[in-house]
Enzyme design. Structure first.
Site, PDB file in Angstrom:
ATOM      1  N   ARG A   1     -39.629 -11.742 -55.343  1.00 18.75           N
ATOM      2  CA  ARG A   1     -40.753 -12.629 -55.668  1.00 18.75           C
ATOM      3  C   ARG A   1     -41.077 -12.597 -57.167  1.00 18.75           C
ATOM      4  NH1 ARG A   1     -44.722 -12.265 -50.300  1.00 18.75           N
ATOM      5  NH2 ARG A   1     -43.697 -14.011 -49.269  1.00 18.75           N
TER       6      ARG A   1
ATOM      7  N   LYS B   1     -40.015 -16.499 -29.893  1.00 24.05           N
ATOM      8  CA  LYS B   1     -41.018 -17.114 -29.014  1.00 24.05           C
ATOM      9  C   LYS B   1     -41.319 -18.562 -29.335  1.00 24.05           C
ATOM     10  CE  LYS B   1     -43.447 -12.845 -27.842  1.00 24.05           C
ATOM     11  NZ  LYS B   1     -44.739 -12.163 -27.828  1.00 24.05           N
TER      12      LYS B   1
ATOM     13  N   GLY C   1     -39.963 -16.239 -42.439  1.00 25.93           N
ATOM     14  CA  GLY C   1     -39.741 -14.999 -41.690  1.00 25.93           C
ATOM     15  C   GLY C   1     -38.331 -14.443 -41.733  1.00 25.93           C
TER      16      GLY C   1
ATOM     17  N   GLY D   1     -45.525 -18.081 -44.195  1.00 26.47           N
ATOM     18  CA  GLY D   1     -46.547 -18.936 -43.583  1.00 26.47           C
ATOM     19  C   GLY D   1     -46.627 -20.322 -44.184  1.00 26.47           C
TER      20      GLY D   1
END
Length: 400
Positions: free
Chosen positions: A38, A199, A356, A379
Site C-alpha cells: 500500500r 458464501k 479480499g 471493501g
C-alpha cells in the site's frame, strides 16, 4: 463516472501545502511493517508532489482506535517504512490537528514530506464532524485523495476535506477509477465476471448488480454449491448455505431476464477431509458422494471457464474458484488466472481483479502483475462492484 481532476490539473504548486489522504493501514508484526504494497502504491503521488516543491502533508488511519490515542496504532510505527519506500526523509507530527500539527507544518520547507498522526485518534474523523474537518483543513491549501481503499467511507479525511478546498485524485486513485471504468463502467463487450469465495450471503448485492451488467457470470468456490443445491442437486458435505436457495434462484431468474449466462461447475474435485494432499477424485457435479465435499471445480469446468475468458474482451474477477490455499484444490484458480493473464498479455483482454482473497489467489498463481489492474482495496472495490456510490469518489467528481 463523472469527470474528476487529477495531478495533471495542478500547476505552480511549489510552496503549497497539500493534504494527501493515503492508505497506510498496512500489516505490522513485532513493530515492523510486513507488507509495503500500500505504501508503494501511493509513493508516485507523494514523490511527484514533493518533486514539484509542494509541502506534502500525509493523512492516514491505522487500525481501529475508536477515537482515542492508542500507542500501538500510532503512525509513528509506520513512518520508517514510508521513508524506506520513498527513499526520502519523512517528518512526523504527534497529532493531525491543533498546535502539534500546525507547528510541524509551519516548519516545513518546499518538497518536505510530513506524516500526521492517525486521523482516527479523534472521534470527529469517522463522524465526518464539521469542526474536526475544519481543523484538518487549516493545515492545507489543496487536497489530494489517493486512498481509493477508504473511499467507501464518508469520513473527514476521505470526504469532508473536499468541501473545504480544491480536490484532486492522486495517481493511485486515478489508476483505480480508470481501471474500474474499463471493467464495468464502459467496458468492451463481451464482459465476463468470475465471482468465487465461500458464501453467497456476503455477495448477494454484488451478484444482483453483476447479472445486469455482464454477459456471463462464472460462479465458483463454496458459493457455487449453494446454487447447485438450489437446483435440487445433492452437494454432500460441501460448504453450502441451504437457507439461501430462494436467493440463488432469484439471482438465476434475474440473470435470465437480463440475458446474462450463469456458469456453474459441471464437475468438481471432492475429498473426505480438507487438508493438504488429501485423497481426492474428480466427479460429475450430479454425482457428489454423500460423505464428500467439493473443494475445487473440475477439469471440464476449467475448460468451460477458459472458453468464456477466451470469448471475453473484459474480465472482472472477485474471489477464488476453489480452496486455493491448499494444494491440490488450487488447480482451477491457478489455471483460469494463468489463462486470463495470457489473454491480457496478448492484448485480447482487459482484466480487472480485486477484493479480499483475490489478490492472494492471483499472487499464488504468480500472475498478479499480468492483469490489467489488480485492486488492493477490499471493501471499496466490492461496494463499487455492487453498484454503490463511493462518497470519497463522488465528492471528487462533484468538485471537478
Amino acid at each position: 463516472m463523472a469527470a474528476f481532476k487529477t495531478l495533471d490539473d495542478l500547476s505552480d504548486i511549489a510552496g503549497k501545502r497539500i493534504l494527501v489522504r493515503v492508505d497506510l493501514n498496512v500489516p505490522v508484526s513485532d513493530g515492523k511493517v510486513t507488507d509495503t504494497t500500500r505504501i508503494e502504491r501511493v509513493a508516485p503521488t507523494i514523490l511527484e508532489l514533493s518533486g514539484k516543491g509542494a509541502k506534502v502533508i500525509l493523512l492516514a488511519h491505522f487500525g481501529r482506535p475508536k477515537g482515542e490515542p492508542v500507542a500501538e496504532m500510532s503512525l509513528k510505527l509506520i513512518a520508517p517504512a514510508v521513508e524506506q519506500v520513498l527513499d526520502h526523509a519523512v517528518l512526523f507530527a504527534d497529532d493531525c490537528i491543533g498546535p502539534a500539527a500546525a507547528d510541524a507544518v509551519a516548519g516545513m520547507q518546499d518538497g518536505d514530506i510530513l506524516l500526521l498522526e492517525n486521523t482516527r485518534f479523534h472521534k470527529g474523523e469517522e463522524k465526518n464532524d464539521a469542526e474536526f474537518t475544519r481543523a484538518l483543513a487549516a493545515n492545507g491549501d489543496l487536497y489530494v485523495n489517493d486512498a481509493f481503499s477508504a473511499a467507501h467511507r464518508a469520513h473527514a479525511s476521505t470526504e469532508g476535506l473536499a468541501h473545504h478546498m480544491p480536490a484532486y485524485a492522486g495517481r493511485t486513485m486515478q489508476a483505480e477509477l480508470e481501471a474500474l471504468e474499463k471493467g464495468l463502467g464502459k467496458p468492451n463487450r463481451p464482459v465476463v465476471a468470475i465471482v468465487g469465495g465461500a458464501k453467497v450471503s456476503t455477495k448477494i448485492d454484488l451478484l444482483m448488480n453483476l447479472v445486469k451488467k455482464v454477459d456471463a457470470l462464472v460462479i465458483g468456490g463454496g458459493m457455487a454449491n449453494t446454487f447447485i443445491a438450489a437446483r435440487g442437486t445433492n452437494v454432500g458435505k460441501s460448504l453450502c448455505e441451504h437457507d439461501l436457495a430462494e436467493t440463488a434462484k432469484q439471482i438465476m431468474i434475474e440473470a435470465a431476464s437480463a440475458q446474462c449466462a450463469i456458469i456453474l461447475p459441471v464437475d468438481g474435485v471432492v475429498a473426505r477431509e480438507f487438508k493438504a494432499g488429501a485423497d481426492n477424485e474428480v466427479v460429475d457435479i450430479e454425482a457428489i458422494p454423500a460423505d464428500a465435499m467439493v473443494l475445487d471445480v473440475g477439469p471440464k469446468s476449467i475448460e468451460a471457464i477458459n472458453g468464456w475468458i477466451e470469448r471475453a474482451q473484459t474480465l472482472v474477477w472477485n474471489g477464488p474458484l476453489g480452496a486455493f490455499e491448499i494444494a491440490p484444490f488450487d488447480a482451477a484458480t491457478v489455471a483460469a488466472a494463468k489463462f486470463a493473464a495470457a489473454q491480457t498479455a496478448a492484448g485480447k483482454l482487459v482484466s480487472v481483479a480485486g477484493g479480499g482473497d483475490t489478490v492472494s489467489a492471483l499472487n499464488h498463481a504468480g500472475v498478479a502483475d499480468d492483469f490489467s489492474y489488480v485492486s488492493t482495496a477490499g471493501g471499496a472495490f466490492l461496494e463499487w462492484m455492487e453498484g454503490k456510490e463511493l462518497p470519497g469518489v463522488a465528492v471528487l467528481s462533484k468538485g471537478a
